[in-house]
Design an enzyme around this catalytic site. Structure first.
Site, PDB file in Angstrom:
ATOM      1  N   HIS A  55      -1.510   5.749   8.074  1.00  0.00           N
ATOM      2  CA  HIS A  55      -2.990   5.964   8.340  1.00  0.00           C
ATOM      3  C   HIS A  55      -3.132   5.098   9.571  1.00  0.00           C
ATOM      4  CE1 HIS A  55      -3.250   6.800   3.808  1.00  0.00           C
ATOM      5  NE2 HIS A  55      -3.174   8.029   4.617  1.00  0.00           N
ATOM      6  N   GLU A  97      -5.612   1.835   9.785  1.00  0.00           N
ATOM      7  CA  GLU A  97      -5.122   0.427   9.098  1.00  0.00           C
ATOM      8  C   GLU A  97      -4.221  -0.219   9.887  1.00  0.00           C
ATOM      9  OE1 GLU A  97      -3.402   2.316   5.483  1.00  0.00           O
ATOM     10  OE2 GLU A  97      -5.429   3.449   5.197  1.00  0.00           O
ATOM     11  N   ARG A 128      -8.309   8.164  10.192  1.00  0.00           N
ATOM     12  CA  ARG A 128      -7.216   8.089   9.147  1.00  0.00           C
ATOM     13  C   ARG A 128      -5.770   9.124   9.192  1.00  0.00           C
ATOM     14  NH1 ARG A 128      -6.746   6.889   3.331  1.00  0.00           N
ATOM     15  NH2 ARG A 128      -5.352   8.554   2.192  1.00  0.00           N
ATOM     16  N   ASN A 184      -0.075  10.735   4.169  1.00  0.00           N
ATOM     17  CA  ASN A 184       0.024  10.362   2.854  1.00  0.00           C
ATOM     18  C   ASN A 184      -0.432  11.296   1.604  1.00  0.00           C
ATOM     19  OD1 ASN A 184       1.714   8.341   1.454  1.00  0.00           O
ATOM     20  ND2 ASN A 184      -0.112   7.251   1.001  1.00  0.00           N
ATOM     21  N   ARG A 185      -0.356  12.252   1.868  1.00  0.00           N
ATOM     22  CA  ARG A 185      -0.480  13.417   1.013  1.00  0.00           C
ATOM     23  C   ARG A 185       0.461  14.674   1.237  1.00  0.00           C
ATOM     24  NH1 ARG A 185      -3.008   9.865  -0.209  1.00  0.00           N
ATOM     25  NH2 ARG A 185      -4.913   9.265  -1.242  1.00  0.00           N
ATOM     26  N   HIS A 194       0.103  -0.136   3.742  1.00  0.00           N
ATOM     27  CA  HIS A 194      -1.406   0.545   3.892  1.00  0.00           C
ATOM     28  C   HIS A 194      -2.351  -0.657   3.874  1.00  0.00           C
ATOM     29  CE1 HIS A 194      -0.559   4.920   3.309  1.00  0.00           C
ATOM     30  NE2 HIS A 194       0.376   4.528   2.769  1.00  0.00           N
ATOM     31  N   GLU A 249      -0.843  -2.213  -0.205  1.00  0.00           N
ATOM     32  CA  GLU A 249      -2.064  -2.363   0.236  1.00  0.00           C
ATOM     33  C   GLU A 249      -2.105  -3.653   0.764  1.00  0.00           C
ATOM     34  OE1 GLU A 249      -4.004  -0.030   0.913  1.00  0.00           O
ATOM     35  OE2 GLU A 249      -3.469   1.768  -0.497  1.00  0.00           O
TER      36      GLU A 249
HETATM   37  O1  0X9 Z   1      -4.813   6.746  -0.381  1.00  0.00           O
HETATM   38  C1  0X9 Z   1      -3.766   6.322   0.204  1.00  0.00           C
HETATM   39  O2  0X9 Z   1      -2.975   7.161   0.901  1.00  0.00           O
HETATM   40  C2  0X9 Z   1      -3.336   4.927  -0.018  1.00  0.00           C
HETATM   41  N1  0X9 Z   1      -4.387   4.201   0.150  1.00  0.00           N
HETATM   42  S1  0X9 Z   1      -5.227   4.073   1.589  1.00  0.00           S
HETATM   43  O3  0X9 Z   1      -6.516   3.262   1.329  1.00  0.00           O
HETATM   44  N2  0X9 Z   1      -4.481   3.086   2.375  1.00  0.00           N
HETATM   45  O4  0X9 Z   1      -5.209   5.176   2.212  1.00  0.00           O
HETATM   46  C3  0X9 Z   1      -2.718   4.542  -1.373  1.00  0.00           C
HETATM   47  C4  0X9 Z   1      -1.916   5.778  -2.035  1.00  0.00           C
HETATM   48  C5  0X9 Z   1      -1.263   5.164  -3.176  1.00  0.00           C
HETATM   49  N3  0X9 Z   1       0.130   4.905  -2.449  1.00  0.00           N
HETATM   50  C6  0X9 Z   1       1.318   4.672  -3.199  1.00  0.00           C
HETATM   51  N4  0X9 Z   1       1.308   4.440  -4.184  1.00  0.00           N
HETATM   52  N5  0X9 Z   1       2.230   4.488  -2.244  1.00  0.00           N
HETATM   53 ZN    ZN Z   2      -3.391   3.736   3.857  1.00  0.00          ZN
END
Ligand code: 0X9
Ligand code: ZN
Length: 800
Positions: free
Chosen positions: A211, A214, A270, A286-287, A339, A413
């Site tokens: 991201h 960050e 992001r 991260n999706r 993150h 995080e």
């Molecule tokens: O939403 C996300 O991708 C992450 N939070 S952020 O605010 N930094 O974007 C957390 C996602 C969960 N991540 C894991 N469990 N690895």
């Molecule tokens: Zn993140």
């Protein structure tokens, strides 16, 4: 490009004026996406049809970071049409958002309790940029006292490799971003040794920067790498670790996004920088990972959304590059994806609620990593499975590395908890780095162990006084296959300075039996297990033992004395609904529960079928068969909860199994169920707990009665199920209620006041003189001199 920007901007401005913007008036791809969403109900952790993103190329002036109190998923839906999720926690309750100025008033109308955390992000960003420029001009400033643009990060990696050629590899590219930038990796390990060649060492992967905004994530990854190198020569702990394990660092997985976040208006960017069909920019990397990719709970199919998952799993060159790299390095045993912000240690799973079936590694590591972080600077990081600890998120990196590759994976995080959020001041980089370096060592040392431990019978937490206790310990090869040797159990009474050792005996294969000697009642024993392989490498459980903070403990208590136990199979005198209850349907009764979307299909007990349930007739729709329009009370019969002779009031407990569901229909989470206890037959009540967690499962709870009321012979418990919110689906169940005493009986406590003293002596002697059977101390049905002798011996031994 130009046109896409303009449209994105227009769409955001339009979002404010949703009412005046009709699909007809807004030609183009954004009209339907933004405003023609059919309203729908969300489950826990599901995302609203959020179409507001920080994906605009206009100045951030007047953008605010606010903290809202979300009361329902409908409420969240409405809010997320106006604001973009900022912080890393979800569900209901307090959540931080970013909001453009034109949406602010409408947002405040939705939540009058709104708190402004940052009033003008544009101003903060400008001030921070000046601060970074000022620092950059300062000669005596350490590199980690400032944030750096991408080229400087890459230069620094190259410099590290030059400075420590024996330990670090020169940075190499694992692939290129969509705009053609290199994604760099650097590897760090101790020099090659014939008996432990680098080419065979277990590996730990740290990556940052999926991201863009960050900024502390890449900084932290580079900081950890830097400390490994700097401390190798002087810190034996680091040296031993680096001689065993190879660390791999990919600080900036999303270089395009990172570069963009350094441009004038890009600070809150992001995603990556893909130009999507329709003109919007960016995929949330991260999706985009191929583990449970595409779920609507926790990712979005809308390209303009900040959580856009892309057109397919691994559609993006950045995630593909990191995936290919991980697949090509099968010795990677652990992985952290950094993150920010919120200070959380997120273990699997993220795509669903709960933990993987074998969670033993995380159960062992979580508290040790949290503790290591805390010991540096007293910062609290909360550990738990991602989906439950933040929010559901599907297609995330760490779910893929664990779920697809079996790598022990975390999403961490970093700082802070919302004071500065993404705009963490540069003087926070080093403290963030130091505490996370401490956690990285714990993780690395875990990987470095030749084997780890499993406990087929569980880890003992209590034992019977006066009897030996054995439990099985299984050794599991961790890295290179090694023969196990000489496992032992180390234990000490809490507070003692040295440990005793008890060898374990081999049962079969790699399973051993460990044995605690007999302890007297009330002894708390701290322990760990240790094993050393024939090649001299050892492993412990917990891996950081014998550091006091990581030891496990076991206490010795007497057997459970049941004072009242009810599994609801017979009528034991409960009151199902009391005077003054207002519920019109779904009142408490005793029955065999019939399954609905919100109600169990079975009772909680191993034996029998009946429980107390708020709605026993599950006919018709789920919503028609639940509790409605008010309150219904389940009242226990009167229980004599006084402790038996020899135990004290603080040894008395109440336990029950409960079911609660209030998240399955409309207006979810509007209600809760107080559980209360009374010691005066219901005249006054004290709350044991207020149940609001929607586990939709039987859950056992236990409370020490004396923490709430003084145990008496007139104790009652009541469960007040409520449907106060409009039309919500509430189901509650209670089973297996027990009141019992458990502790270390003190024989000399003749009068039962919790101590053994002169008054016990007086009472005993009086009973003895009167030949009262109460003085039959040895239980042989006669009162004689032997009772006197035994009582005196007990009094000598005392209580405690
Ligand atoms: O939403 C996300 O991708 C992450 N939070 S952020 O605010 N930094 O974007 C957390 C996602 C969960 N991540 C894991 N469990 N690895
Ligand atoms: Zn993140």
């Amino acid at each position: 490009m130009e046109a896409a920007m303009a449209m994105a901007k227009f769409r955001l401005i339009g979002a404010m004026a949703g009412a005046i913007t009709s699909a007809a008036g807004l030609a183009g791809p954004f009209s339907s996406a933004a405003f023609a969403q059919a309203p729908h109900v969300h489950g826990p952790g599901e995302f609203a049809p959020d179409d507001v993103a920080m994906d605009d190329d206009r100045p951030l002036d007047g953008v605010r970071m606010v903290r809202l109190t979300i009361t329902s998923f409908e409420h969240r839906d409405a809010i997320e049409r106006l604001a973009s999720l900022a912080a890393c926690h979800g569900g209901l309750g307090q959540i931080e958002y970013l909001v453009w100025p034109e949406n602010f008033q409408a947002l405040r109308d939705l939540d009058p309790t709104l708190v402004v955390l940052i009033d003008d992000i544009g101003a903060v960003v400008r001030a921070q940029r000046e601060e970074i420029e000022r620092r950059a001009r300062q000669r005596d400033l350490a590199w980690f006292e400032n944030y750096h643009p991408l080229n400087e990060i890459n230069d620094y990696l190259a410099q590290m490799a030059t400075n420590f050629p024996a330990l670090a590899t020169a940075p190499a590219s694992i692939g290129t971003s969509i705009e053609g930038r290199a994604i760099n990796v650097i590897r760090i390990s101790g020099p090659d040794r014939p008996e432990n060649p680098r080419s065979q060492r277990a590996q730990v992967l740290f990556n940052g920067g999926q991201h863009a905004r960050e900024w502390v994530n890449p900084a932290t990854v580079v900081f950890i790498a830097d400390q490994m190198l700097e401390q190798y020569a002087t810190n034996p702990r680091v040296r031993a670790l680096l001689d065993e394990v190879e660390f791999i660092f990919v600080p900036v997985v999303n270089p395009d996004g990172y570069v963009y976040s350094w441009t004038a208006n890009g600070r809150l960017w992001r995603k990556n920088r893909r130009v999507n069909t329709g003109g919007s920019i960016g995929v949330d990397l991260n999706r985009n990972w191929a583990f449970q990719w595409g779920l609507n709970s926790g990712s979005s199919g809308t390209p303009s959304n900040d959580l856009y998952r892309g057109t397919a799993a691994f559609s993006e060159p950045e995630t593909t590059a990191l995936r290919n790299f991980i697949q090509a390095n099968p010795r990677i045993r652990a992985h952290v994806d950094y993150h920010s912000f919120s200070q959380l240690l997120l273990a699997p799973w993220s795509y669903t609620l709960g933990s993987p079936p074998d969670n033993s590694v995380f159960n062992e590591l979580n508290p040790q990593m949290v503790r290591a972080i805390f010991d540096v600077d007293a910062r609290t990081y909360v550990a738990g499975p991602g989906g439950e600890t933040i929010y559901l998120a599907s297609g995330v990196a760490s779910d893929w590395t664990f779920g697809d590759r079996g790598i022990w994976s975390y999403g961490i995080e970093l700082r802070d908890t919302g004071q500065s959020g993404f705009l963490l001041p540069p003087d926070q980089i080093i403290p963030t780095g130091r505490e996370n370096f401490a956690a990285a060592l714990v993780l690395g040392e875990y990987v470095a162990q030749p084997f780890r431990f499993a406990f087929p019978d569980g880890i003992p937490s209590r034992g019977e006084p006066g009897s030996v206790q054995s439990f099985r310990v299984q050794l599991i090869d961790n890295n290179r296959p090694v023969l196990a040797g000489a496992p032992s159990l180390r234990y000490r009474a809490a507070g003692a300075s040295t440990f005793s050792a008890a060898a374990m005996t081999l049962i079969s294969g790699s399973t051993y039996e460990a044995r605690f000697p007999a302890f007297s009642c009330g002894t708390r024993v701290e322990f760990y297990v240790e094993a050393t392989s024939p090649d001299g490498r050892s492993a412990r459980y917990p891996s950081q033992a014998p550091l006091a903070s990581s030891l496990v403990s076991r206490s010795t208590t007497g057997p459970e004395v049941v004072l009242f136990a009810d599994d609801f199979e017979t009528d034991r005198g409960w009151t199902f609904g009391v005077a003054g209850d207002t519920a019109t349907a779904g009142r408490w009764s005793r029955c065999d529960p019939q399954p609905t979307s919100a109600q169990p299909g079975d009772d909680a007990s191993a034996v029998g079928t009946l429980a107390a349930i708020t709605d026993c007739n599950a006919g018709g729709s789920d919503g028609a068969a639940d509790l409605d329009n008010g309150v219904t009370t389940l009242l226990s019969p009167r229980v004599d909860a006084r402790p038996p002779r020899g135990l004290t009031t603080s040894d008395v407990y109440v336990a029950y199994a409960r079911w609660y569901s209030n998240d399955r229909g409309g207006s979810p989470n509007a209600d809760s169920m107080p559980v209360e206890i009374s010691a005066d037959d219901g005249a006054t009540w004290t709350t044991l707990e207020t149940v609001a967690e929607n586990l939709n499962a039987w859950t056992r709870r236990i409370f020490r009665v004396a923490d709430f009321v003084e145990p008496s012979d007139r104790v009652r418990v009541r469960f007040v199920a409520r449907d106060l919110g409009a039309g919500s689906l509430v189901e509650a169940g209670i089973d297996d209620l027990r009141v019992f005493a458990q502790g270390c009986p003190c024989a000399a406590d003749f009068n039962g006041d919790g101590v053994g003293d002169f008054f016990d002596y007086l009472d005993f002697v009086n009973a003895y003189a009167a030949e009262d059977l109460a003085a039959d101390f040895n239980g042989d049905a006669q009162v004689d001199f032997f009772d006197y002798l035994d009582f005196n011996a007990a009094l000598q031994a005392g209580c405690e």
